[in-house]
Scaffold this motif. Structure first.
Motif, short mmCIF file in Angstrom:
data_model
loop_
_atom_site.label_atom_id
_atom_site.label_comp_id
_atom_site.label_asym_id
_atom_site.label_seq_id
_atom_site.Cartn_x
_atom_site.Cartn_y
_atom_site.Cartn_z
N PRO A 6 0.85 -1.19 0.00
CA PRO A 6 0.00 0.00 0.00
C PRO A 6 0.89 1.25 0.00
O PRO A 6 2.00 1.22 0.52
CB PRO A 6 -0.76 -0.09 1.33
CG PRO A 6 -0.60 -1.50 1.80
CD PRO A 6 0.67 -2.01 1.21
N LEU A 7 0.41 2.32 -0.60
CA LEU A 7 1.10 3.61 -0.59
C LEU A 7 2.46 3.59 -1.29
O LEU A 7 3.34 4.36 -0.95
CB LEU A 7 1.27 4.14 0.86
CG LEU A 7 -0.01 4.32 1.67
CD1 LEU A 7 0.32 4.79 3.08
CD2 LEU A 7 -0.94 5.31 0.98
N SER A 8 2.63 2.70 -2.23
CA SER A 8 3.89 2.69 -2.97
C SER A 8 3.77 3.50 -4.26
O SER A 8 4.77 3.82 -4.89
CB SER A 8 4.31 1.25 -3.28
OG SER A 8 3.28 0.58 -3.98
N GLY A 9 2.51 3.83 -4.64
CA GLY A 9 2.30 4.60 -5.85
C GLY A 9 1.67 3.78 -6.97
O GLY A 9 1.74 4.18 -8.14
N LYS A 10 1.05 2.67 -6.64
CA LYS A 10 0.44 1.81 -7.66
C LYS A 10 -0.63 2.56 -8.46
O LYS A 10 -0.64 2.52 -9.68
CB LYS A 10 -0.22 0.57 -7.02
CG LYS A 10 0.75 -0.35 -6.34
CD LYS A 10 0.04 -1.57 -5.76
CE LYS A 10 -1.01 -1.20 -4.74
NZ LYS A 10 -0.46 -0.50 -3.56
N THR A 11 -1.53 3.22 -7.72
CA THR A 11 -2.62 3.89 -8.42
C THR A 11 -2.10 5.10 -9.20
O THR A 11 -2.61 5.40 -10.28
CB THR A 11 -3.72 4.28 -7.40
OG1 THR A 11 -4.15 3.08 -6.75
CG2 THR A 11 -4.91 4.91 -8.10
N THR A 12 -1.05 5.73 -8.68
CA THR A 12 -0.44 6.85 -9.41
C THR A 12 0.11 6.35 -10.75
O THR A 12 -0.09 6.97 -11.79
CB THR A 12 0.68 7.49 -8.55
OG1 THR A 12 0.12 7.82 -7.27
CG2 THR A 12 1.21 8.75 -9.20
N ILE A 13 0.79 5.21 -10.73
CA ILE A 13 1.32 4.61 -11.97
C ILE A 13 0.16 4.20 -12.89
O ILE A 13 0.21 4.42 -14.11
CB ILE A 13 2.18 3.35 -11.65
CG1 ILE A 13 3.43 3.74 -10.87
CG2 ILE A 13 2.51 2.57 -12.92
CD1 ILE A 13 4.61 4.17 -11.69
N SER A 33 -4.22 7.96 -2.45
CA SER A 33 -4.46 8.28 -1.05
C SER A 33 -3.15 8.41 -0.29
O SER A 33 -2.16 7.77 -0.63
CB SER A 33 -5.31 7.17 -0.43
OG SER A 33 -5.32 7.30 0.95
N ASP A 34 -3.14 9.27 0.75
CA ASP A 34 -1.94 9.46 1.57
C ASP A 34 -1.95 8.53 2.76
O ASP A 34 -1.04 8.55 3.58
CB ASP A 34 -1.90 10.88 2.15
CG ASP A 34 -1.76 11.92 1.07
OD1 ASP A 34 -1.59 11.52 -0.09
OD2 ASP A 34 -1.81 13.11 1.40
N PHE A 35 -3.01 7.78 2.94
CA PHE A 35 -3.10 6.97 4.16
C PHE A 35 -3.67 5.60 3.80
O PHE A 35 -4.24 5.42 2.71
CB PHE A 35 -3.98 7.66 5.20
CG PHE A 35 -5.32 8.07 4.66
CD1 PHE A 35 -6.39 7.18 4.67
CD2 PHE A 35 -5.50 9.33 4.10
CE1 PHE A 35 -7.61 7.55 4.14
CE2 PHE A 35 -6.73 9.70 3.57
CZ PHE A 35 -7.79 8.81 3.58
N1 LIG Z 1 6.46 12.39 -3.41
C1 LIG Z 1 5.91 11.42 -4.13
N2 LIG Z 1 4.71 10.99 -3.78
C2 LIG Z 1 4.16 10.01 -4.50
C3 LIG Z 1 4.81 9.43 -5.62
N3 LIG Z 1 4.02 8.50 -6.14
C4 LIG Z 1 2.90 8.47 -5.37
N4 LIG Z 1 2.99 9.39 -4.39
C5 LIG Z 1 2.00 9.70 -3.35
O1 LIG Z 1 1.91 8.58 -2.49
C6 LIG Z 1 0.57 8.40 -2.04
C7 LIG Z 1 0.13 7.00 -2.37
O2 LIG Z 1 0.04 6.86 -3.77
P1 LIG Z 1 -0.99 5.83 -4.41
O3 LIG Z 1 -0.77 5.85 -5.88
O4 LIG Z 1 -2.37 6.05 -3.90
O5 LIG Z 1 -0.39 4.47 -3.80
P2 LIG Z 1 -1.02 3.00 -3.80
O6 LIG Z 1 -1.60 2.80 -2.45
O7 LIG Z 1 0.17 2.11 -4.00
O8 LIG Z 1 -2.02 2.90 -4.89
C8 LIG Z 1 -0.25 9.47 -2.75
O9 LIG Z 1 -0.39 10.55 -1.85
C9 LIG Z 1 0.60 9.85 -3.92
O10 LIG Z 1 0.37 11.17 -4.33
C10 LIG Z 1 6.09 9.95 -5.98
O11 LIG Z 1 6.72 9.53 -6.96
N5 LIG Z 1 6.59 10.94 -5.20
#
Ligand SMILES: Nc1nc2c(ncn2[C@@H]2O[C@H](COP(=O)(O)OP(=O)(O)O)[C@@H](O)[C@H]2O)c(=O)[nH]1
Ligand SMILES: [Mg+2]
Length: 364
Positions: free
Chosen positions: A11-18, A30-32
């Motif tokens: 979680p919170l590794s940036g999966k959804t961002t990618i 999400s940040d949490f």
């Molecule tokens: N600073 C920084 N924050 C990131 C990066 N990628 C994702 N985030 C932040 O990390 C948090 C979790 O990202 P999210 O894509 O939701 O993660 P997921 O839980 O793996 O899907 C969000 O607040 C994103 O904006 C990055 O490359 N740099």
């Protein structure tokens, strides 16, 4: 059918961002910890300068890029296979994916929690590897108990039971099945079982701007060595910044990418890594109706490539009228390419090359 790629990671590794970067969608990040159990699905269009070029030349009614179906599943955590976090049931949705992409966090940001409280990329990669491995062990156990429960032990193949035992034993040494040497027949005997650790795996290291600029992150050498040993490909992407850049006007993007220190947008780099890893290439068709990229296995014979478009074209295949994209580009037009003798008439066995522009001649 389009290729498919499962996006996994903590979680919170940036999966959804990618996922958003690749699909252009805006799934909530999400940040949490959300404990979210839903899956995001979308389609990534594979950027292709050759398609852009042909599209500008032919001004077709329709332009079709190659596509990959992306599935962003909830985060795995240490112990997911034992029911921790959201568990690992959702892995079923990516069992049939053609490859997996594991997003590992390198970026520093105190505001965003880390699933394991500190940045340690190698540990995180190994954690996810173990969860995939446990999921494969589970699948073997389930399969074995099903076979054993039946009154008459019925297997798909005479070698299924011994091969399952072999796989099980190998997984217990904590190695992915992709490293296990099996004979063609052994492979055949378990091919109905979609093992996760047998799939090609691409590791995306999600870096911050500083790390991207330095082309370095904590523990990089160890991470790269581990990936090489496990047979994984890897690349770094600064996901958050690239999403922001992707939202700019196209003409403004190169400058910001340059500032970030990347020569090519993350989407293109990820797409190339996926194609490369799966041994895939694209050939192109171009006309007034449509300019299109078609995905095929490297060196697929021309007749089989024709079948990607339509079974009639494969059946009635006569010749593949072919010009390499690079030749067309240096000649500047189809007519000039024809005059300079860049067109070739290839037969049905011709191994199609990446960037071949093909007009199939056929007869039905
Ligand atoms: N600073 C920084 N924050 C990131 C990066 N990628 C994702 N985030 C932040 O990390 C948090 C979790 O990202 P999210 O894509 O939701 O993660 P997921 O839980 O793996 O899907 C969000 O607040 C994103 O904006 C990055 O490359 N740099
Ligand atoms: Mg997410």
């Amino acid at each position: 059918m389009a290729l498919s790629c499962g996006i996994i990671g903590l979680p919170l590794s940036g999966k959804t961002t990618i996922f958003n970067l690749l699909t252009g969608m805006q799934a909530p990040t999400s940040d949490f910890f959300t404990g979210k159990t839903s899956t995001n699905a979308g389609r990534a269009l594979i950027p292709d300068e050759r398609v852009d070029y042909l599209s500008a030349m032919f001004k077709p009614k329709k332009t079709t890029y190659a596509q990959v179906d992306m599935v962003d599943v909830p985060g795995l955590v240490r112990g997911s296979s034992q029911g921790e976090g959201s568990g690992n049931e959702f892995l079923a949705t990516i069992r049939n994916a053609d490859l997996l992409t594991h997003v590992a966090r390198a970026f520093e940001n105190d505001e965003i929690l880390h699933a394991e409280d500190s940045i340690d990329i190698l540990r995180d990669i190994a954690t996810i590897d173990m969860e995939l491995l446990f999921a494969d062990l589970q699948i073997i156990e389930n399969r074995l108990s099903r076979i054993n429960a039946a009154a008459k032990k019925k297997t798909e193949h005479p070698l299924e039971l011994p091969t399952l035992a072999k796989c099980q034993e190998f997984l217990l040494t904590e190695k992915p099945l992709k490293l296990l040497q099996l004979s063609a027949e052994e492979r055949e005997s378990v091919k109905h079982i979609p093992f996760l650790t047998d799939k090609p795996l691409l590791i995306i290291i999600n870096v911050d701007e500083k790390q991207q600029a330095a082309a370095d992150y904590p523990g990089r050498q160890d991470v790269e060595q581990y990936c090489a040993e496990q047979g994984y490909k890897w690349l770094t992407v600064c996901a958050k910044t690239e999403v922001e850049i992707a939202q700019l006007q196209p003409e403004d993007r190169p400058l910001f990418l340059e500032e970030l220190g990347v020569s090519e947008p993350g989407v293109s780099r990820i797409a190339k890594a996926i194609y490369d890893q799966l041994g895939l290439i694209s050939f192109l068709t171009a006309g007034e109706d449509e300019v299109r990229a078609w995905t095929i296995r490297r060196d697929l014979p021309a007749k089989a490539a024709a079948g990607k478009i339509h079974s009639d074209i494969e059946r009635g295949f006569i010749r593949a009228e072919t010009v390499a994209f690079a030749d067309l580009q240096s000649c500047g037009s189809m007519a000039a390419a024809r005059d300079k003798g860049c067109f070739r008439l290839e037969g049905k066995e011709y191994p199609v090359k990446d960037g071949d522009i093909i007009n199939f001649r056929f007869n039905v």
